[in-house]
Design a protein around this motif. Sequence first.
Motif, PDB file in Angstrom:
ATOM      1  N   SER A 196     -20.379-117.702  42.922  1.00 15.92           N
ATOM      2  CA  SER A 196     -19.797-118.080  44.211  1.00 15.92           C
ATOM      3  C   SER A 196     -18.267-118.182  44.150  1.00 15.92           C
ATOM      4  O   SER A 196     -17.619-118.157  45.190  1.00 15.92           O
ATOM      5  N   GLU A 197     -17.708-118.272  42.952  1.00 19.95           N
ATOM      6  CA  GLU A 197     -16.255-118.397  42.769  1.00 19.95           C
ATOM      7  C   GLU A 197     -15.597-117.089  42.337  1.00 19.95           C
ATOM      8  O   GLU A 197     -14.409-117.070  42.017  1.00 19.95           O
ATOM      9  N   GLU A 212     -14.468-114.439  43.773  1.00 21.50           N
ATOM     10  CA  GLU A 212     -13.264-113.998  44.502  1.00 21.50           C
ATOM     11  C   GLU A 212     -12.001-114.647  43.930  1.00 21.50           C
ATOM     12  O   GLU A 212     -10.955-114.013  43.891  1.00 21.50           O
ATOM     13  N   GLU A 213     -12.122-115.888  43.483  1.00 21.87           N
ATOM     14  CA  GLU A 213     -10.975-116.589  42.906  1.00 21.87           C
ATOM     15  C   GLU A 213     -10.828-116.321  41.409  1.00 21.87           C
ATOM     16  O   GLU A 213      -9.756-116.475  40.842  1.00 21.87           O
ATOM     17  N   ARG A 214     -11.897-115.958  40.740  1.00 21.05           N
ATOM     18  CA  ARG A 214     -11.898-115.796  39.280  1.00 21.05           C
ATOM     19  C   ARG A 214     -11.607-114.367  38.820  1.00 21.05           C
ATOM     20  O   ARG A 214     -11.353-114.145  37.649  1.00 21.05           O
ATOM     21  N   ASP A 221      -9.141-111.060  39.142  1.00 16.92           N
ATOM     22  CA  ASP A 221      -7.812-110.689  39.638  1.00 16.92           C
ATOM     23  C   ASP A 221      -7.781-109.221  40.073  1.00 16.92           C
ATOM     24  O   ASP A 221      -8.782-108.511  39.994  1.00 16.92           O
ATOM     25  N   GLU A 222      -6.626-108.779  40.523  1.00 14.30           N
ATOM     26  CA  GLU A 222      -6.469-107.405  41.017  1.00 14.30           C
ATOM     27  C   GLU A 222      -6.594-106.370  39.909  1.00 14.30           C
ATOM     28  O   GLU A 222      -6.773-105.183  40.180  1.00 14.30           O
ATOM     29  N   LYS A 261     -10.602-104.726  43.134  1.00 12.38           N
ATOM     30  CA  LYS A 261     -11.130-106.076  42.981  1.00 12.38           C
ATOM     31  C   LYS A 261     -12.525-106.206  43.596  1.00 12.38           C
ATOM     32  O   LYS A 261     -13.423-106.803  42.995  1.00 12.38           O
ATOM     33  N   VAL A 297     -15.736-107.537  41.587  1.00 12.27           N
ATOM     34  CA  VAL A 297     -16.464-108.756  41.962  1.00 12.27           C
ATOM     35  C   VAL A 297     -17.945-108.448  42.108  1.00 12.27           C
ATOM     36  O   VAL A 297     -18.802-109.196  41.619  1.00 12.27           O
TER      37      VAL A 297
END
Length: 141
Positions: free
Chosen positions: A81-82, A84-86, A88-89, A126, A130
């Motif tokens: 669930s995290e 998107e934040e974990r 990077d590009e 990204k 993901v």
Amino acid sequence: MSGVPFHYIDLRTFCYATEDEARVQGALRQFLPDEVAIDRIENEGFNGDRIVVLSARVENADEIRHVLDELAAIDLDTIRSELEERVDENCSLFLRLDKQAAYGGRVERGPGIELRAKIEAYPAKKAAAVENAADALESRA
């Protein structure tokens, strides 16, 4: 897609002057197959104290599966669930693992051990990374 959509996984931790290096290596070894070597670089801290950087990279599929199997002990649903934040590009997944818990034979999220996993994604975007990481973590849950 292969069962292991990662190019490699890097694990790194610091051993400070107040810590026993063998114990810190043992904590890092918690996540690694036996045959993987741990690199050691000795540095000097701001106040002249010794800081040893311990790191390892796993690159083949069996080694990567071993690390992922160790991570299955933590709540992978929360990590998914995290993502998107974990992620990077550059298609790298970042996670922190508890060094003290690892020394005790447990796998927990927390400070001390840094994990960086380079995710296979074609095209290298990204969003694709993901999705691939989510699939890989779901298969381990």
